[in-house]
Design a protein around this motif. Structure first.
Motif, PDB file in Angstrom:
ATOM      1  N   ASN A   1      35.019  40.800  38.042  1.00  0.00           N
ATOM      2  CA  ASN A   1      33.739  40.816  38.748  1.00  0.00           C
ATOM      3  C   ASN A   1      34.021  41.025  40.232  1.00  0.00           C
ATOM      4  N   MET A   2      32.980  41.226  41.009  1.00  0.00           N
ATOM      5  CA  MET A   2      33.168  41.562  42.408  1.00  0.00           C
ATOM      6  C   MET A   2      33.808  40.417  43.188  1.00  0.00           C
ATOM      7  N   THR A   3      33.513  39.172  42.814  1.00  0.00           N
ATOM      8  CA  THR A   3      34.125  38.031  43.503  1.00  0.00           C
ATOM      9  C   THR A   3      35.635  38.051  43.332  1.00  0.00           C
ATOM     10  N   SER A   4      36.080  38.268  42.096  1.00  0.00           N
ATOM     11  CA  SER A   4      37.509  38.318  41.819  1.00  0.00           C
ATOM     12  C   SER A   4      38.165  39.497  42.522  1.00  0.00           C
ATOM     13  N   TRP A   5      37.480  40.638  42.519  1.00  0.00           N
ATOM     14  CA  TRP A   5      38.031  41.827  43.164  1.00  0.00           C
ATOM     15  C   TRP A   5      38.201  41.597  44.659  1.00  0.00           C
ATOM     16  N   TRP A   6      37.194  41.008  45.286  1.00  0.00           N
ATOM     17  CA  TRP A   6      37.273  40.725  46.724  1.00  0.00           C
ATOM     18  C   TRP A   6      38.375  39.711  47.033  1.00  0.00           C
TER      19      TRP A   6
ATOM     20  N   ARG B   1      43.235  39.155  32.722  1.00  0.00           N
ATOM     21  CA  ARG B   1      42.320  38.594  33.708  1.00  0.00           C
ATOM     22  C   ARG B   1      41.576  39.697  34.456  1.00  0.00           C
ATOM     23  N   ARG B   2      42.203  40.885  34.520  1.00  0.00           N
ATOM     24  CA  ARG B   2      41.643  41.952  35.340  1.00  0.00           C
ATOM     25  C   ARG B   2      41.387  43.246  34.572  1.00  0.00           C
ATOM     26  N   THR B   3      42.204  43.516  33.578  1.00  0.00           N
ATOM     27  CA  THR B   3      42.154  44.848  32.964  1.00  0.00           C
ATOM     28  C   THR B   3      42.229  44.769  31.446  1.00  0.00           C
ATOM     29  N   THR B   4      41.780  45.838  30.816  1.00  0.00           N
ATOM     30  CA  THR B   4      41.933  45.983  29.370  1.00  0.00           C
ATOM     31  C   THR B   4      43.117  46.888  29.041  1.00  0.00           C
ATOM     32  N   GLN B   5      43.705  47.515  30.056  1.00  0.00           N
ATOM     33  CA  GLN B   5      44.800  48.452  29.836  1.00  0.00           C
ATOM     34  C   GLN B   5      46.112  47.717  29.590  1.00  0.00           C
TER      35      GLN B   5
END
Length: 413
Positions: A135-140, A235-239
């Motif tokens: 989500n944007m919070t995690s990305w920031w 936590r961040r990606t499906t790859q």
């Protein structure tokens, strides 16, 4: 007043960058036909889908590069850098190193303000295609952590650069090369323990079936693999992915948890075999040594440019605005040298693919892995030759499959 005088080297650097950019943009928009061989493994719909995704990603990349290049050229060749240096000198009351730090901070903020929209849009695209689950919070949070690390390291490097060049005007680049080469190795040693844990959690592999795979591959490769970890990439990606890292006793193989969750056992074993090949061939150490050579050449060229294109009276400190020249040079030389750097990387990956077959005693699982990776991660299976030559650190899927098919299976002992 201009900061630098144009020279043949500057014109060459800019000319190569423009030529590569034009070709990259052309082949992004007009990639051409896919090899008929690709349809043995992928449907037309799968190929079209991956090409659509990569078209967008490549447009973001080249747009970001061109916008930053144009800004750096305008800022450096025009009066922007000089005006900023005068401003920082004024607010620092003429204290040289404080002014240098302030110049760096303002300049860094400008560059990051320029690149941020592209980074943000790239994240939005990955979310849209289902690759990123942040989500944007995690990305920031990740963005701010990375930025703080970057500004701290780059700020310290700026001070060291100005100190060295003012103290050893003719030989600063040799001192810088020695320092950066040492830091290259130190970074490799401390990154898994200090930096990587800031972003992900790493745990030892405990699954008995994975441990048995590691034991089998170790035996076949003739090495002792005793450090295999799982990273919480989900936590961040499906790859899915994996990588080999370190030198000597610091060696380790890191597997994404997405790989372990989404791929069958035989393909996981193929990944371990590939990373074991990197371990066997000391590819990280070789990359670090080549990196040191690259730094030597780049610093020598930068020294020549600073000496011949900047008005710098003998006995006085280097103008602080010259930091913009350093950034422009580093940005252009990194882009222009991409084909050579990526060619070396592809050769190492090709060697690892070949060796992995001999460790597995099987080609089918290695080919299955490449097909599944391409389908699930939307890899461009057959990109335009120029795109692969210029920007691919790994061979394309089709080329990897061809390499694996041609590899020899050694007899089991």
């Amino acid at each position: 007043m201009n900061l630098i005088k144009l020279s043949k080297i500057w014109l060459l650097l800019v000319g190569i960058a423009l030529a590569f950019s034009a070709l990259y943009l052309y082949y992004t928009l007009y990639p051409g036909k896919v090899s008929p061989e690709a349809f043995k493994y992928f449907t037309p719909a799968e190929i079209d889908k991956s090409r659509e995704y990569h078209r967008t990603s490549r447009l973001i990349y080249i747009s970001s590069f061109l916008s930053t290049s144009l800004f750096l050229l305008w800022f450096t060749l025009g009066s922007g850098a000089i005006k900023l240096s005068r401003f920082t000198e004024k607010i620092s009351s003429g204290r040289y190193y404080i002014s240098a730090v302030l110049f760096f901070i303002f300049f860094w903020l400008m560059l990051n303000a320029l690149s941020l929209p592209f980074a943000l849009y790239s994240h939005i695209i990955d979310v849209k295609w289902g690759f990123s689950i942040q989500n944007m919070t995690s990305w920031w949070q990740d963005y701010l952590k990375s930025s703080l690390l970057e500004i701290a390291i780059s700020g310290a490097s700026t001070l060291l650069f100005f100190y060295a060049i003012n103290r050893w005007r003719n030989w600063w680049w040799v001192a810088a090369w020695i320092f950066l080469s040492i830091m290259l190795f130190v970074q490799n040693l401390i990154w898994p323990y200090l930096i990587a844990p800031l972003f992900n959690k790493f745990t030892p592999v405990e699954d008995p079936s994975i441990l048995q795979m590691v034991e089998d591959i170790s035996k076949n490769a003739g090495i002792h693999i005793d450090n295999v970890q799982v990273m919480d990439a989900s936590r961040r990606t499906t790859q899915a992915n994996a990588y080999f890292y370190g030198i000597g006793k610091n060696n380790k193989i890191v597997l994404y948890d997405t790989l372990l969750k989404k791929y069958p056992q035989d393909e996981i074993k193929a990944v371990i075999a590939h990373e074991a090949a990197h371990w066997k061939e000391n590819h990280v150490l070789k990359s670090l040594l080549l990196g040191s050579v690259s730094i030597f050449i780049a610093l020598f060229l930068l020294h020549q440019l600073l000496k011949t294109t900047i008005t710098w009276p003998y006995g006085k400190n280097l103008p602080i605005a010259a930091l913009a020249v350093v950034y422009l040079f580093a940005f252009l030389i990194s882009f222009d040298a991409s084909p050579l750097q990526n060619y070396i990387s592809r050769q190492m990956e090709r060697q690892a693919d070949i060796l992995s077959v001999s460790y597995l005693h099987d080609k089918n699982s290695a080919i299955k892995l490449q097909v599944d990776l391409s389908k699930k991660d939307l890899l461009d299976v057959d990109p335009p030759s120029f795109i692969e030559w210029f920007s691919y650190t790994h061979p394309s899927t089709l080329h990897r499959i061809q390499t694996i098919q041609a590899a020899k299976i050694l007899s089991q002992k």
